[in-house]
Design a protein around this motif. Sequence first.
Motif, PDB file in Angstrom:
ATOM      1  N   THR A   3       0.932  -1.245  -0.022  1.00  0.00           N
ATOM      2  CA  THR A   3      -0.184   0.241   0.001  1.00  0.00           C
ATOM      3  C   THR A   3       1.005   1.168   0.038  1.00  0.00           C
ATOM      4  N   GLY A   4       2.102   1.127   0.390  1.00  0.00           N
ATOM      5  CA  GLY A   4       3.162   2.296   0.110  1.00  0.00           C
ATOM      6  C   GLY A   4       3.783   2.494  -1.009  1.00  0.00           C
ATOM      7  N   ALA A   5       3.314   1.540  -1.908  1.00  0.00           N
ATOM      8  CA  ALA A   5       4.066   1.716  -3.315  1.00  0.00           C
ATOM      9  C   ALA A   5       3.353   2.421  -4.121  1.00  0.00           C
ATOM     10  N   THR A   6       3.656   3.488  -4.831  1.00  0.00           N
ATOM     11  CA  THR A   6       3.230   4.461  -5.910  1.00  0.00           C
ATOM     12  C   THR A   6       2.570   3.705  -6.890  1.00  0.00           C
ATOM     13  N   SER A   7       3.422   2.787  -7.576  1.00  0.00           N
ATOM     14  CA  SER A   7       3.023   2.146  -8.630  1.00  0.00           C
ATOM     15  C   SER A   7       2.980   0.484  -8.584  1.00  0.00           C
ATOM     16  N   VAL A   8       2.539  -0.469  -9.378  1.00  0.00           N
ATOM     17  CA  VAL A   8       2.661  -1.544  -9.733  1.00  0.00           C
ATOM     18  C   VAL A   8       4.189  -1.748 -10.090  1.00  0.00           C
ATOM     19  N   ALA A   9       4.782  -2.656  -9.479  1.00  0.00           N
ATOM     20  CA  ALA A   9       6.229  -2.740  -9.967  1.00  0.00           C
ATOM     21  C   ALA A   9       6.418  -4.184 -10.038  1.00  0.00           C
ATOM     22  N   LEU A  10       6.952  -4.402 -11.386  1.00  0.00           N
ATOM     23  CA  LEU A  10       7.324  -5.811 -11.697  1.00  0.00           C
ATOM     24  C   LEU A  10       8.649  -6.323 -11.805  1.00  0.00           C
ATOM     25  N   THR A  11       9.083  -7.390 -11.116  1.00  0.00           N
ATOM     26  CA  THR A  11      10.360  -7.927 -11.322  1.00  0.00           C
ATOM     27  C   THR A  11      10.704  -8.166 -12.633  1.00  0.00           C
ATOM     28  N   ARG A  12      12.052  -8.215 -13.259  1.00  0.00           N
ATOM     29  CA  ARG A  12      12.355  -8.606 -14.460  1.00  0.00           C
ATOM     30  C   ARG A  12      11.762  -9.693 -15.064  1.00  0.00           C
ATOM     31  N   ALA A  13      11.855 -10.722 -14.217  1.00  0.00           N
ATOM     32  CA  ALA A  13      11.300 -12.280 -14.287  1.00  0.00           C
ATOM     33  C   ALA A  13       9.909 -12.153 -14.616  1.00  0.00           C
ATOM     34  N   ASP A  14       9.000 -11.274 -13.694  1.00  0.00           N
ATOM     35  CA  ASP A  14       7.805 -11.507 -13.811  1.00  0.00           C
ATOM     36  C   ASP A  14       7.242 -10.512 -15.157  1.00  0.00           C
ATOM     37  N   ALA A  15       8.044  -9.623 -15.495  1.00  0.00           N
ATOM     38  CA  ALA A  15       7.744  -8.904 -16.916  1.00  0.00           C
ATOM     39  C   ALA A  15       8.048  -9.677 -17.857  1.00  0.00           C
ATOM     40  N   GLN A  16       8.954 -10.596 -17.881  1.00  0.00           N
ATOM     41  CA  GLN A  16       9.333 -11.476 -19.138  1.00  0.00           C
ATOM     42  C   GLN A  16       8.120 -12.381 -19.073  1.00  0.00           C
ATOM     43  N   ALA A  17       7.690 -12.773 -17.864  1.00  0.00           N
ATOM     44  CA  ALA A  17       6.873 -13.985 -18.094  1.00  0.00           C
ATOM     45  C   ALA A  17       5.500 -13.618 -18.266  1.00  0.00           C
ATOM     46  N   ILE A  18       5.191 -12.432 -18.678  1.00  0.00           N
ATOM     47  CA  ILE A  18       3.872 -11.942 -19.178  1.00  0.00           C
ATOM     48  C   ILE A  18       4.296 -11.172 -20.528  1.00  0.00           C
ATOM     49  N   GLY A  19       5.416 -11.450 -21.288  1.00  0.00           N
ATOM     50  CA  GLY A  19       5.854 -11.222 -22.427  1.00  0.00           C
ATOM     51  C   GLY A  19       6.298  -9.590 -22.838  1.00  0.00           C
ATOM     52  N   LEU A  20       6.665  -9.184 -21.771  1.00  0.00           N
ATOM     53  CA  LEU A  20       7.311  -7.766 -22.005  1.00  0.00           C
ATOM     54  C   LEU A  20       8.690  -8.079 -22.239  1.00  0.00           C
ATOM     55  N   LEU A  67      15.321  -5.196  -7.800  1.00  0.00           N
ATOM     56  CA  LEU A  67      13.864  -5.406  -7.218  1.00  0.00           C
ATOM     57  C   LEU A  67      13.733  -6.887  -7.387  1.00  0.00           C
ATOM     58  N   ASN A  68      13.551  -7.364  -5.970  1.00  0.00           N
ATOM     59  CA  ASN A  68      13.334  -8.978  -5.995  1.00  0.00           C
ATOM     60  C   ASN A  68      11.924  -9.638  -5.630  1.00  0.00           C
ATOM     61  N   GLN A  69      10.810  -8.678  -5.513  1.00  0.00           N
ATOM     62  CA  GLN A  69       9.523  -9.079  -5.558  1.00  0.00           C
ATOM     63  C   GLN A  69       8.587  -8.215  -6.324  1.00  0.00           C
ATOM     64  N   SER A  70       7.905  -8.444  -6.997  1.00  0.00           N
ATOM     65  CA  SER A  70       6.822  -7.695  -7.619  1.00  0.00           C
ATOM     66  C   SER A  70       5.948  -7.056  -6.580  1.00  0.00           C
ATOM     67  N   LEU A  71       5.373  -5.751  -6.769  1.00  0.00           N
ATOM     68  CA  LEU A  71       4.656  -5.029  -5.970  1.00  0.00           C
ATOM     69  C   LEU A  71       3.291  -4.624  -6.463  1.00  0.00           C
ATOM     70  N   LEU A  72       2.110  -4.878  -5.819  1.00  0.00           N
ATOM     71  CA  LEU A  72       0.773  -4.337  -6.412  1.00  0.00           C
ATOM     72  C   LEU A  72       0.743  -3.062  -5.719  1.00  0.00           C
ATOM     73  N   GLY A  73       0.896  -2.018  -6.322  1.00  0.00           N
ATOM     74  CA  GLY A  73       0.840  -0.539  -5.482  1.00  0.00           C
ATOM     75  C   GLY A  73      -0.420   0.135  -5.873  1.00  0.00           C
ATOM     76  N   GLN A  74      -0.193   1.513  -5.400  1.00  0.00           N
ATOM     77  CA  GLN A  74      -1.519   2.299  -5.455  1.00  0.00           C
ATOM     78  C   GLN A  74      -2.053   2.673  -6.973  1.00  0.00           C
ATOM     79  N   SER A  75      -1.057   2.383  -8.122  1.00  0.00           N
ATOM     80  CA  SER A  75      -1.787   2.663  -9.309  1.00  0.00           C
ATOM     81  C   SER A  75      -2.707   1.427  -9.760  1.00  0.00           C
ATOM     82  N   TYR A  76      -2.820   0.475  -8.897  1.00  0.00           N
ATOM     83  CA  TYR A  76      -3.948  -0.303  -9.093  1.00  0.00           C
ATOM     84  C   TYR A  76      -4.851  -0.325  -7.929  1.00  0.00           C
TER      85      TYR A  76
END
Length: 93
Positions: A3-20, A67-76
């Motif tokens: 809840t303290g993160a401004t944005s959703v933040a993805l690790t590189r591995a998670d970003a690659q896993a969804i095709g980015l 960044l070793n863990q993706s974060l579900l932040g305030q942008s969501y």
Amino acid sequence: VDTGATSVALTRADAQAIGLQFSESEFTAKGQSAGGEILMKPITLERVALGAIEANNVSAVIGDAALNQSLLGQSYLSRVASVVIEDNRMELR
């Protein structure tokens, strides 16, 4: 969830896993994480869904290797009708 993160933040591995795709030269923004400063690549996620709660065009970042863990932040989370925190449980409605 962070809840303290401004944005959703993805690790590189998670970003690659969804095709980015990305290159090192695209990590030009700087941000602060719990572990210190990180380099980031700003992105917009077309769709983020957690169960039935969906948001479109969500601001996010891909974090560098620090960044070793993706974060579900305030942008969501700011688009969720209700976030209830009780005891050790968080409920999104």
